[in-house]
Design an enzyme around this catalytic site. Structure first.
Site, PDB file in Angstrom:
ATOM      1  N   GLY A  46       0.825  -1.189   0.000  1.00  0.00           N
ATOM      2  CA  GLY A  46       0.000   0.000   0.000  1.00  0.00           C
ATOM      3  C   GLY A  46       0.863   1.244   0.000  1.00  0.00           C
ATOM      4  O   GLY A  46       2.086   1.165   0.194  1.00  0.00           O
ATOM      5  N   GLN A  51       3.315   9.806   1.893  1.00  0.00           N
ATOM      6  CA  GLN A  51       4.551   9.197   1.378  1.00  0.00           C
ATOM      7  C   GLN A  51       4.976   9.773   0.033  1.00  0.00           C
ATOM      8  O   GLN A  51       6.110   9.573  -0.394  1.00  0.00           O
ATOM      9  CB  GLN A  51       4.398   7.676   1.254  1.00  0.00           C
ATOM     10  CG  GLN A  51       4.240   6.981   2.605  1.00  0.00           C
ATOM     11  CD  GLN A  51       4.103   5.489   2.419  1.00  0.00           C
ATOM     12  OE1 GLN A  51       3.013   4.986   2.213  1.00  0.00           O
ATOM     13  NE2 GLN A  51       5.217   4.777   2.491  1.00  0.00           N
ATOM     14  N   CYS A  92       7.982  -0.928   4.860  1.00  0.00           N
ATOM     15  CA  CYS A  92       7.386   0.343   4.463  1.00  0.00           C
ATOM     16  C   CYS A  92       8.250   0.951   3.361  1.00  0.00           C
ATOM     17  O   CYS A  92       9.479   0.997   3.489  1.00  0.00           O
ATOM     18  CB  CYS A  92       7.327   1.285   5.664  1.00  0.00           C
ATOM     19  SG  CYS A  92       6.620   2.898   5.290  1.00  0.00           S
ATOM     20  N   LEU A  93       7.616   1.416   2.294  1.00  0.00           N
ATOM     21  CA  LEU A  93       8.375   2.004   1.183  1.00  0.00           C
ATOM     22  C   LEU A  93       9.145   3.251   1.624  1.00  0.00           C
ATOM     23  O   LEU A  93      10.121   3.631   0.978  1.00  0.00           O
ATOM     24  CB  LEU A  93       7.437   2.349   0.021  1.00  0.00           C
ATOM     25  CG  LEU A  93       6.838   1.147  -0.723  1.00  0.00           C
ATOM     26  CD1 LEU A  93       5.772   1.612  -1.723  1.00  0.00           C
ATOM     27  CD2 LEU A  93       7.913   0.347  -1.432  1.00  0.00           C
ATOM     28  N   HIS A 134      -1.640  -0.324   8.551  1.00  0.00           N
ATOM     29  CA  HIS A 134      -0.362   0.364   8.298  1.00  0.00           C
ATOM     30  C   HIS A 134      -0.597   1.696   7.579  1.00  0.00           C
ATOM     31  O   HIS A 134      -0.036   2.734   7.956  1.00  0.00           O
ATOM     32  CB  HIS A 134       0.542  -0.568   7.473  1.00  0.00           C
ATOM     33  CG  HIS A 134       1.867   0.009   7.101  1.00  0.00           C
ATOM     34  ND1 HIS A 134       3.055  -0.483   7.599  1.00  0.00           N
ATOM     35  CD2 HIS A 134       2.203   1.032   6.273  1.00  0.00           C
ATOM     36  CE1 HIS A 134       4.062   0.226   7.090  1.00  0.00           C
ATOM     37  NE2 HIS A 134       3.578   1.145   6.276  1.00  0.00           N
ATOM     38  N   HIS A 138      -0.179   5.790   8.681  1.00  0.00           N
ATOM     39  CA  HIS A 138       0.520   6.858   7.949  1.00  0.00           C
ATOM     40  C   HIS A 138      -0.290   8.157   7.971  1.00  0.00           C
ATOM     41  O   HIS A 138       0.278   9.250   8.068  1.00  0.00           O
ATOM     42  CB  HIS A 138       0.740   6.453   6.485  1.00  0.00           C
ATOM     43  CG  HIS A 138       2.019   5.699   6.229  1.00  0.00           C
ATOM     44  ND1 HIS A 138       3.263   6.215   6.526  1.00  0.00           N
ATOM     45  CD2 HIS A 138       2.239   4.481   5.687  1.00  0.00           C
ATOM     46  CE1 HIS A 138       4.194   5.333   6.179  1.00  0.00           C
ATOM     47  NE2 HIS A 138       3.602   4.269   5.669  1.00  0.00           N
TER      48      HIS A 138
HETATM   49 NI    NI Z   1       4.445   2.514   4.973  1.00  0.00          NI
END
Ligand code: NI
Length: 181
Positions: A46, A51, A92-93, A134, A138
């Site tokens: 996701g 982000q 997490c990216l 998650h 964020h």
């Molecule tokens: Ni993340």
């Protein structure tokens, strides 16, 4: 295909609670498109708007996780239908190279809107539930690092401090060894 540069831990936008979407317009549709395409380019489950530097309550979910029925959620609210928990590896990216066992709830019900403004609901278990929790974190400025125990957080700091892209984890800056000479 648009791929927006990702924001990494240490960037203040990841720590600010995101604002609710008030207008379901072309700008929002573009944001969802950007999230989808940026997520498709990475290896994540996701991706949340902060982000990619946008402080709005929107996230995208990899279509494989949700059977392709719904791949984004606007202004989500999550509830837990029971007390069951799950353990599993999470990443997490925005925190490249860090994968940690993270406790989450097994089942989740997420309500919100699609980008047309229609009310929608995701009933998720397992990995889908983990992803929804998650991504909702964020939107509240919470990272999965925050959900680790103190020992886990120490290990993360060691990893992050060695990473070339890392420039500080909020108040807890990596220790810089200063030569006495
Ligand atoms: Ni993340």
């Amino acid at each position: 295909m648009t791929v927006i540069p990702l924001r990494f831990v240490g960037d203040p936008v990841l720590r600010e609670p995101a604002k609710p979407v008030e207008t379901f317009d072309a700008e929002l549709r573009q944001l969802v498109k950007d999230l989808r395409e940026t997520l498709a380019n990475g290896r994540g489950a996701g991706l949340a708007a902060p982000q990619i530097g946008v402080g709005l309550r929107v996230f995208a979910i990899h279509p494989d996780l949700s059977d392709g029925t719904l791949d984004h959620l606007v202004n989500p609210t999550i509830t837990f239908p029971d007390d069951e928990e799950q353990d599993g590896i999470e990443g997490c990216l925005s925190i490249p190279g860090v994968y940690l066992d993270t406790k989450r709830r097994m089942n989740v019900v997420a309500t919100g809107f699609n980008f047309h403004g229609d009310p929608v609901q995701i009933v998720g278990a397992g990995l889908l539930s983990r992803c929804v929790q998650h991504e909702t974190d964020h939107l509240d400025g919470v990272l999965f690092l925050d959900r680790q125990d103190p020992e886990g957080q120490r290990r993360i700091m060691a990893t992050l401090s060695a990473a070339t892209w890392f420039d500080g984890y909020e108040g807890r800056e990596p220790v810089v060894k200063v030569s006495p000479h």
